[in-house]
Write a protein that holds these residues in place. Structure first.
Motif, PDB file in Angstrom:
ATOM      1  N   MET A 298       3.563  10.101  -9.651  1.00 43.27           N
ATOM      2  CA  MET A 298       2.952  10.277 -11.256  1.00 43.27           C
ATOM      3  C   MET A 298       2.023  11.369 -11.182  1.00 43.27           C
ATOM      4  SD  MET A 298       4.159   8.075 -13.030  1.00 43.27           S
ATOM      5  CE  MET A 298       3.224   8.383 -14.666  1.00 43.27           C
ATOM      6  N   VAL A 299       1.521  11.790 -10.093  1.00 46.33           N
ATOM      7  CA  VAL A 299       0.613  12.891  -9.843  1.00 46.33           C
ATOM      8  C   VAL A 299       1.456  14.208 -10.182  1.00 46.33           C
ATOM      9  CG1 VAL A 299      -0.784  14.622  -8.432  1.00 46.33           C
ATOM     10  CG2 VAL A 299      -1.267  12.208  -8.870  1.00 46.33           C
TER      11      VAL A 299
ATOM     12  N   MET B 126       4.080   5.919  -5.607  1.00 45.80           N
ATOM     13  CA  MET B 126       4.056   5.747  -7.117  1.00 45.80           C
ATOM     14  C   MET B 126       3.003   6.664  -7.691  1.00 45.80           C
ATOM     15  SD  MET B 126       6.811   4.046  -7.843  1.00 45.80           S
ATOM     16  CE  MET B 126       6.431   4.216  -9.533  1.00 45.80           C
ATOM     17  N   VAL B 127       1.771   6.684  -7.000  1.00 45.88           N
ATOM     18  CA  VAL B 127       0.735   7.576  -7.320  1.00 45.88           C
ATOM     19  C   VAL B 127       1.029   8.944  -7.227  1.00 45.88           C
ATOM     20  CG1 VAL B 127      -1.722   8.341  -7.012  1.00 45.88           C
ATOM     21  CG2 VAL B 127      -1.079   5.740  -7.342  1.00 45.88           C
ATOM     22  N   PHE B 128       1.633   9.050  -6.019  1.00 48.96           N
ATOM     23  CA  PHE B 128       2.060  10.508  -5.828  1.00 48.96           C
ATOM     24  C   PHE B 128       3.259  11.061  -6.846  1.00 48.96           C
ATOM     25  CE2 PHE B 128       4.822  13.638  -3.493  1.00 48.96           C
ATOM     26  CZ  PHE B 128       3.810  14.924  -3.381  1.00 48.96           C
TER      27      PHE B 128
ATOM     28  N   THR C 171       0.820  -1.043  -0.016  1.00 44.02           N
ATOM     29  CA  THR C 171      -0.144   0.238  -0.051  1.00 44.02           C
ATOM     30  C   THR C 171       0.695   1.057  -0.034  1.00 44.02           C
ATOM     31  OG1 THR C 171      -1.710  -1.135   1.194  1.00 44.02           O
ATOM     32  CG2 THR C 171      -1.872   1.339   1.088  1.00 44.02           C
TER      33      THR C 171
ATOM     34  N   THR D 292       2.637   1.656  -3.325  1.00 43.28           N
ATOM     35  CA  THR D 292       1.671   2.254  -4.390  1.00 43.28           C
ATOM     36  C   THR D 292       1.342   3.462  -4.230  1.00 43.28           C
ATOM     37  OG1 THR D 292       0.716   0.011  -4.609  1.00 43.28           O
ATOM     38  CG2 THR D 292      -0.611   1.544  -5.591  1.00 43.28           C
ATOM     39  N   SER D 293       1.240   4.014  -2.873  1.00 42.29           N
ATOM     40  CA  SER D 293       0.836   5.490  -2.778  1.00 42.29           C
ATOM     41  C   SER D 293       1.835   6.402  -3.189  1.00 42.29           C
ATOM     42  CB  SER D 293       0.494   5.526  -1.244  1.00 42.29           C
ATOM     43  OG  SER D 293      -0.608   4.765  -0.993  1.00 42.29           O
TER      44      SER D 293
END
Length: 98
Positions: free
Chosen positions: A71-72, A67-69, A61, A64-65
């Motif tokens: 990419m944003v 990586m999302v940050f 988790t 993944t969090s």
């Protein structure tokens, strides 16, 4: 006139498709209605499905969090650069008419 979709422009004379090809068209029977379940059975089924779920670990988790940050941030920087470039280009083009 529309062009034929088959190579060579025409279908061979012996091959037909669709209902006119001599095949029988059948109609499916309507599906049998499922029996209704009681609210208690429904809750039991939901709990049983919930136990089948494989939940991600805390580490998965977190990764993944992050990586999302990332990419944003990359997407925000990209769109900011594109916006600034288009803004300068439009001001340049509109400034030519003065």
């Amino acid at each position: 006139m529309a062009k034929a979709k088959t190579p060579g422009g025409r279908r061979p004379a012996g091959k037909q498709s669709g209902p006119a090809a001599g095949s029988t068209v059948t109609v499916d029977q309507p599906a049998v209605a499922k029996p209704r379940v009681t609210p208690a059975q429904f809750v039991g089924q939901v709990r049983a499905e919930g136990r089948k779920i494989t939940w991600p670990s805390r580490k998965e988790t977190w990764i993944t969090s992050v990586m999302v940050f990332i990419m944003v941030v990359i997407a925000a920087a990209f769109f900011w650069i594109v916006d600034m470039g288009l803004g300068f280009a439009s001001e340049f083009i509109l400034g030519l008419g003065r």
